[in-house]
Write an enzyme that holds these catalytic residues in place. Structure first.
Site, PDB file in Angstrom:
ATOM      1  N   VAL A  91      -0.844 -45.692 -23.157  1.00  0.00           N
ATOM      2  CA  VAL A  91      -0.798 -46.094 -21.751  1.00  0.00           C
ATOM      3  C   VAL A  91      -0.818 -47.624 -21.617  1.00  0.00           C
ATOM      4  CG1 VAL A  91      -1.904 -45.922 -19.490  1.00  0.00           C
ATOM      5  CG2 VAL A  91      -1.947 -43.964 -21.026  1.00  0.00           C
ATOM      6  N   GLY A 129      -6.912 -52.697 -24.713  1.00  0.00           N
ATOM      7  CA  GLY A 129      -6.382 -51.457 -25.308  1.00  0.00           C
ATOM      8  C   GLY A 129      -4.881 -51.343 -25.104  1.00  0.00           C
ATOM      9  N   GLY A 137      -2.764 -48.902 -26.357  1.00  0.00           N
ATOM     10  CA  GLY A 137      -2.319 -47.597 -26.857  1.00  0.00           C
ATOM     11  C   GLY A 137      -1.156 -47.086 -26.032  1.00  0.00           C
ATOM     12  N   LYS A 146     -12.751 -27.722 -17.590  1.00  0.00           N
ATOM     13  CA  LYS A 146     -12.679 -28.412 -18.880  1.00  0.00           C
ATOM     14  C   LYS A 146     -13.196 -27.446 -19.929  1.00  0.00           C
ATOM     15  CE  LYS A 146     -11.685 -32.591 -20.494  1.00  0.00           C
ATOM     16  NZ  LYS A 146     -10.710 -33.572 -20.030  1.00  0.00           N
TER      17      LYS A 146
HETATM   18  P1  NAI Z   1      -4.631 -44.275 -27.031  1.00  0.00           P
HETATM   19  O1  NAI Z   1      -5.558 -43.681 -28.016  1.00  0.00           O
HETATM   20  O2  NAI Z   1      -3.154 -44.167 -27.261  1.00  0.00           O
HETATM   21  O3  NAI Z   1      -4.947 -45.842 -26.879  1.00  0.00           O
HETATM   22  C1  NAI Z   1      -6.235 -46.390 -26.852  1.00  0.00           C
HETATM   23  C2  NAI Z   1      -6.116 -47.798 -27.440  1.00  0.00           C
HETATM   24  O4  NAI Z   1      -7.357 -48.473 -27.252  1.00  0.00           O
HETATM   25  C3  NAI Z   1      -5.800 -47.812 -28.925  1.00  0.00           C
HETATM   26  O5  NAI Z   1      -4.751 -48.720 -29.191  1.00  0.00           O
HETATM   27  C4  NAI Z   1      -7.127 -48.284 -29.545  1.00  0.00           C
HETATM   28  O6  NAI Z   1      -6.939 -48.987 -30.776  1.00  0.00           O
HETATM   29  C5  NAI Z   1      -7.650 -49.183 -28.453  1.00  0.00           C
HETATM   30  N1  NAI Z   1      -9.094 -49.443 -28.486  1.00  0.00           N
HETATM   31  C6  NAI Z   1     -10.112 -48.605 -28.818  1.00  0.00           C
HETATM   32  N2  NAI Z   1     -11.299 -49.228 -28.693  1.00  0.00           N
HETATM   33  C7  NAI Z   1     -11.017 -50.504 -28.277  1.00  0.00           C
HETATM   34  C8  NAI Z   1     -11.817 -51.639 -27.975  1.00  0.00           C
HETATM   35  N3  NAI Z   1     -13.156 -51.615 -28.080  1.00  0.00           N
HETATM   36  N4  NAI Z   1     -11.196 -52.770 -27.570  1.00  0.00           N
HETATM   37  C9  NAI Z   1      -9.855 -52.825 -27.453  1.00  0.00           C
HETATM   38  N5  NAI Z   1      -9.045 -51.777 -27.753  1.00  0.00           N
HETATM   39  C10 NAI Z   1      -9.625 -50.648 -28.153  1.00  0.00           C
HETATM   40  O7  NAI Z   1      -5.034 -43.676 -25.612  1.00  0.00           O
HETATM   41  P2  NAI Z   1      -4.180 -43.638 -24.269  1.00  0.00           P
HETATM   42  O8  NAI Z   1      -3.497 -42.348 -24.152  1.00  0.00           O
HETATM   43  O9  NAI Z   1      -3.387 -44.908 -24.157  1.00  0.00           O
HETATM   44  O10 NAI Z   1      -5.336 -43.631 -23.171  1.00  0.00           O
HETATM   45  C11 NAI Z   1      -6.045 -44.821 -22.836  1.00  0.00           C
HETATM   46  C12 NAI Z   1      -7.141 -44.495 -21.856  1.00  0.00           C
HETATM   47  O11 NAI Z   1      -6.565 -43.926 -20.676  1.00  0.00           O
HETATM   48  C13 NAI Z   1      -8.163 -43.452 -22.347  1.00  0.00           C
HETATM   49  O12 NAI Z   1      -9.417 -43.765 -21.817  1.00  0.00           O
HETATM   50  C14 NAI Z   1      -7.643 -42.156 -21.748  1.00  0.00           C
HETATM   51  O13 NAI Z   1      -8.690 -41.215 -21.571  1.00  0.00           O
HETATM   52  C15 NAI Z   1      -7.133 -42.643 -20.411  1.00  0.00           C
HETATM   53  N6  NAI Z   1      -6.120 -41.779 -19.820  1.00  0.00           N
HETATM   54  C16 NAI Z   1      -4.951 -41.515 -20.481  1.00  0.00           C
HETATM   55  C17 NAI Z   1      -4.003 -40.691 -19.917  1.00  0.00           C
HETATM   56  C18 NAI Z   1      -2.688 -40.444 -20.578  1.00  0.00           C
HETATM   57  O14 NAI Z   1      -1.758 -39.973 -19.903  1.00  0.00           O
HETATM   58  N7  NAI Z   1      -2.538 -40.734 -21.863  1.00  0.00           N
HETATM   59  C19 NAI Z   1      -4.231 -40.055 -18.599  1.00  0.00           C
HETATM   60  C20 NAI Z   1      -5.450 -40.464 -17.943  1.00  0.00           C
HETATM   61  C21 NAI Z   1      -6.369 -41.267 -18.567  1.00  0.00           C
END
Ligand code: NAI
Length: 378
Positions: free
Chosen positions: A207, A203, A205, A105
């Site tokens: 994923v 969440g 987002g 990392k």
């Molecule tokens: P993203 O940033 O697109 O989505 C995160 C979502 O969570 C956003 O819609 C945000 O508004 C929401 N959020 C933040 N705080 C919140 C809360 N307290 N309550 C409810 N919703 C809340 O991120 P993404 O890419 O969808 O990743 C989601 C998680 O999965 C992260 O923890 C990331 O590290 C993990 N992850 C993602 C991967 C990927 O391929 N994108 C791979 C492995 C892990």
């Protein structure tokens, strides 16, 4: 190999460069987050505004993979703790996923909104070039796909770029999480499908929304929450999902809780509120501490370890290093192994009367000890 890097890395990288790289492995070994890391490098370039740490935790199974995070850590020690902890986590993730890779990392200590410049990235690309054989980086918090593209044009050890790279990992991650939820449901509820079950998705987002779509397609009922009201609105309109306030989602009456937002949500205070029988979601670092895995087990909640169920993103970028090059179909096939890995973890955790998290760590140790140290599993 580490020795060769140490001797290259002790000083100014090239006579005409302003970058100075120091091997700080020996001093990092005194840090509380140090866990036998092979190499820790500190890069500084005052002219080009770079302060960065690259931590290579293990290359025992093969070259290390892990993103570069850009974060304005107030203290150097915080940045070091972050990079040591995260790189060790990548070793676990890669090992349990059965990849011929280790964990690494990097952290660039800067404000990603204000301090990203092409000069900073030029200096960082030079630093990455020093470990080109041993560490491959990718996007992470603060480092966008466009930034990764810029770095890739300067150093080969960057994955997940848009030009010739594996592109957006989120659909792959989401597919693995969906299969992992089904594996958890099979184990705990004895059902082959999520049809008719209620899943609380925290969440929506990149994923989370894709996990939600796959669940709805199979007949699940959703309860959703997001701090962004528009995302929740869309889910309510498209799928008839029930809405929960962000503070309430963990305590909703559901069969499965799928944390897909940020990490750290499961802790001594929140776990007693969880009513779902299963916790299985995408978020990294869902547990505030390792002890929380025991808390979940004691509460009778089946926990799918986050770095096992969300390995799709790593499998996707690692696909670029596979012989024959990146092949999306092959990556999806490797993601299909996630439910079987989880099933093994669930079974062993019951047999050995311990937490699923503890078993996932045992599997890492087993895989590492089987390797012969040259990157080939023994
Ligand atoms: P993203 O940033 O697109 O989505 C995160 C979502 O969570 C956003 O819609 C945000 O508004 C929401 N959020 C933040 N705080 C919140 C809360 N307290 N309550 C409810 N919703 C809340 O991120 P993404 O890419 O969808 O990743 C989601 C998680 O999965 C992260 O923890 C990331 O590290 C993990 N992850 C993602 C991967 C990927 O391929 N994108 C791979 C492995 C892990």
């Amino acid at each position: 190999m580490a020795g060769a890097i140490s001797s290259v890395a002790r000083n100014r990288v090239a006579a005409d460069s302003t970058l100075i790289v120091e091997d700080i492995t020996a001093s990092a070994a005194r840090h509380h987050a140090y866990a036998g890391h092979e190499t820790v490098l500190l890069g500084r370039d005052d002219e080009r505004g770079l302060t960065a740490i690259i931590a290579i935790h293990s290359t025992r199974l093969g070259p290390a993979i892990g993103g570069t995070r850009i974060w304005a850590h107030p203290h150097f020690d915080d940045a070091l703790a972050d990079v040591l902890r995260l790189s060790e986590g990548m070793t676990h993730k890669a090992a349990v996923a059965g990849l011929p890779h280790g964990g690494g990392k990097a952290v660039i200590i800067a404000n990603p909104k204000r301090q990203k410049t092409t000069e900073l990235f030029d200096a960082y690309a030079e630093m990455l070039g020093l470990v080109a054989e041993r560490y491959f980086t990718a996007e992470d918090v603060g480092l966008t796909l466009a930034d990764a593209d810029y770095l890739k044009a300067r150093t080969p050890n960057v994955l997940g770029t848009t030009r010739g790279g594996s592109k957006n990992p989120s659909p792959v991650t989401a597919f693995g999480v969906f299969l992992g939820i089904k594996s958890s449901v099979r184990h705990r509820l004895g059902k082959e499908s999520v049809d008719g079950l209620t899943v609380a998705v925290q969440g929506l987002g990149a994923v989370g929304v894709e996990v939600a779509r796959l669940l709805v397609d199979e007949g699940a009922r959703l309860i959703v929450s997001d701090i962004d009201p528009e995302r929740v609105d869309r889910a309510v309109k498209a799928w008839g999902a029930r809405l929960a306030e962000p503070d309430d989602i963990l305590a909703m009456e559901a069969d499965v809780l799928a944390p897909c937002a940020l990490g750290g949500g499961l802790n001594a205070q929140s776990i007693p509120m969880v009513r779902a029988q299963i916790v299985a979601g995408a978020a990294n670092n869902q547990l505030a501490t390792v002890a929380d895995a025991e808390r979940l087990a004691e509460a009778g909640i089946l926990y799918a370890p986050d770095y096992v169920i969300n390995a799709g993103g790593l499998l996707n970028v690692a696909g670029e290093l596979a012989s024959g090059g990146y092949d999306r179909d092959r990556v999806f096939s490797s993601v299909r192994a996630i439910p079987e890995t989880l099933a093994t973890i669930f079974r062993r955790a019951e047999e050995e009367r311990t937490s699923t998290e503890a078993i996932a760590r045992v599997i890492t140790r087993e895989r590492l000890s089987m390797a012969d140290g040259t990157g080939r599993p023994g």
